[in-house]
Design a protein around this motif. Structure first.
Motif, PDB file in Angstrom:
ATOM      1  N   ALA A 169      -9.977  -4.871   0.039  1.00 57.22           N
ATOM      2  CA  ALA A 169     -10.925  -4.389   1.035  1.00 57.22           C
ATOM      3  C   ALA A 169     -10.288  -4.344   2.423  1.00 57.22           C
ATOM      4  N   ALA A 170      -9.504  -5.361   2.748  1.00 53.64           N
ATOM      5  CA  ALA A 170      -8.849  -5.393   4.054  1.00 53.64           C
ATOM      6  C   ALA A 170      -7.811  -4.292   4.177  1.00 53.64           C
ATOM      7  N   SER A 171      -7.058  -4.045   3.107  1.00 58.63           N
ATOM      8  CA  SER A 171      -6.052  -2.986   3.137  1.00 58.63           C
ATOM      9  C   SER A 171      -6.692  -1.610   3.235  1.00 58.63           C
TER      10      SER A 171
ATOM     11  N   ARG B 188       0.863  -1.197   0.000  1.00 56.64           N
ATOM     12  CA  ARG B 188       0.000   0.000   0.000  1.00 56.64           C
ATOM     13  C   ARG B 188       0.888   1.232   0.000  1.00 56.64           C
TER      14      ARG B 188
ATOM     15  N   PHE C 262     -10.808  -9.414  -1.553  1.00 55.70           N
ATOM     16  CA  PHE C 262     -10.718  -9.440  -0.096  1.00 55.70           C
ATOM     17  C   PHE C 262      -9.510  -8.653   0.399  1.00 55.70           C
ATOM     18  N   ALA C 263      -8.349  -8.862  -0.234  1.00 59.21           N
ATOM     19  CA  ALA C 263      -7.130  -8.216   0.244  1.00 59.21           C
ATOM     20  C   ALA C 263      -7.195  -6.695   0.070  1.00 59.21           C
TER      21      ALA C 263
ATOM     22  N   ARG D  47      -9.591  -0.949   4.624  1.00 58.18           N
ATOM     23  CA  ARG D  47     -10.089  -0.806   5.993  1.00 58.18           C
ATOM     24  C   ARG D  47      -8.946  -0.497   6.955  1.00 58.18           C
ATOM     25  N   SER D  48      -7.822  -1.170   6.771  1.00 60.22           N
ATOM     26  CA  SER D  48      -6.663  -0.912   7.610  1.00 60.22           C
ATOM     27  C   SER D  48      -6.189   0.533   7.478  1.00 60.22           C
TER      28      SER D  48
ATOM     29  N   GLU E  91      -8.498   2.839   9.305  1.00 58.10           N
ATOM     30  CA  GLU E  91      -8.237   2.808  10.750  1.00 58.10           C
ATOM     31  C   GLU E  91      -7.025   3.657  11.104  1.00 58.10           C
TER      32      GLU E  91
END
Length: 265
Positions: free
Chosen positions: A231-233, A40, A228-229, A235-236, A239
């Motif tokens: 979306a997870a990144s 990222r 999925f990856a 969200r991270s 945060e």
């Protein structure tokens, strides 16, 4: 109706934005230090700017708001742009609400997922249309732009088309939209995805006092193929943003600021 994208939003401490571009660049630099990973990265700067005046129109008793709708006016050099928006936690309620502009107005509609702190998802179905001249003075005038407004019902009775429209709480904001900064999510095993970031700053047009600031980033949907990856990144990263000392995730959103309620932007 397919999603055009996902947009992640949070309010920022507006006291730092006396010089919006300098503040936005500092915020972005600090995010680079905190949020970059091997998969990222952040790139670019907030080097593009657009200015306009923003207000919301509704009846005196906020009939549109009660119907889960907002009518926004953005006045700029290219003319006035009106947006009718329905936002709901229910995707099918939002998508099924006919916010389309009247024929001949070249309206552009889209369905997006909005994500607010801490991770609250809502769906936003909106349509934009440009119109020269004065803003609509009555509900009937507005219905000539967006026909849905001529079919609204309250307590089982159609709303009168001669109901006046007013600027909600007389709030007119000078809006500066800073763009140009990008995010790249590049997890292994999935195609890289680029997201656009924006900083929106509102000020009082009479006094120039800063009223609020909002940071957002948007990922466009490619036929709703969110991996999925990615979306997870995303969200991270969100945060990380919420953990920044400038973030104000509990502050009122732009729409809440105008309507003085807590129903979300």
């Amino acid at each position: 109706m397919k999603l055009a994208g996902r947009e992640y939003k949070t309010m920022i401490d507006h006291a730092a934005f006396v010089d919006p571009r300098a503040a936005a660049d500092l915020f972005w630099t600090e995010l680079e230090e905190a949020a970059e990973t091997p998969t990222r990265r952040l790139k670019g700067r907030f080097d593009r700017e657009e200015g306009r005046r923003v207000s919301f129109l509704d009846t005196p008793d906020l009939s549109l708001r009660r119907s889960n709708l907002v009518l926004r006016r953005r006045a700029g050099e290219g003319g006035d742009q009106y947006t009718l928006k329905c936002r709901s936690e229910d995707r099918y309620e939002a998508a099924g609400t006919d916010v389309d502009a009247a024929p001949g107005l070249d309206g552009k509609s889209k369905l997006e997922e909005d994500i607010a702190p801490p991770f609250l998802c809502r769906f936003s179905h909106s349509c934009n249309a440009k119109l020269p001249g004065d803003p609509p003075a009555t509900l009937g005038d507005a219905a000539a732009l967006f026909p849905l407004l001529g079919r609204l019902v309250h307590d089982g009775r159609p709303l009168a088309l001669d109901l006046p429209l007013r600027t909600v709480h007389d709030v007119v904001a000078s809006e500066r939209v800073l763009t140009g900064a990008k995010l790249v999510f590049d997890p292994p095993g999935e195609p890289a995805v680029e997201a656009s970031a924006a900083m929106i700053v509102w000020s009082n047009p009479k006094t120039a006092r800063i009223l609020l600031a909002e940071f957002s980033f948007r990922i466009k949907a490619d036929d709703e193929r969110f991996g999925f990856a990615v979306a997870a990144s995303a969200r991270s990263f969100f945060e990380v943003v919420l953990g920044h000392d400038w973030a104000r995730p509990d502050s009122r959103s732009k729409t809440e600021y105008v309507f003085r309620d807590t129903r979300g932007d």
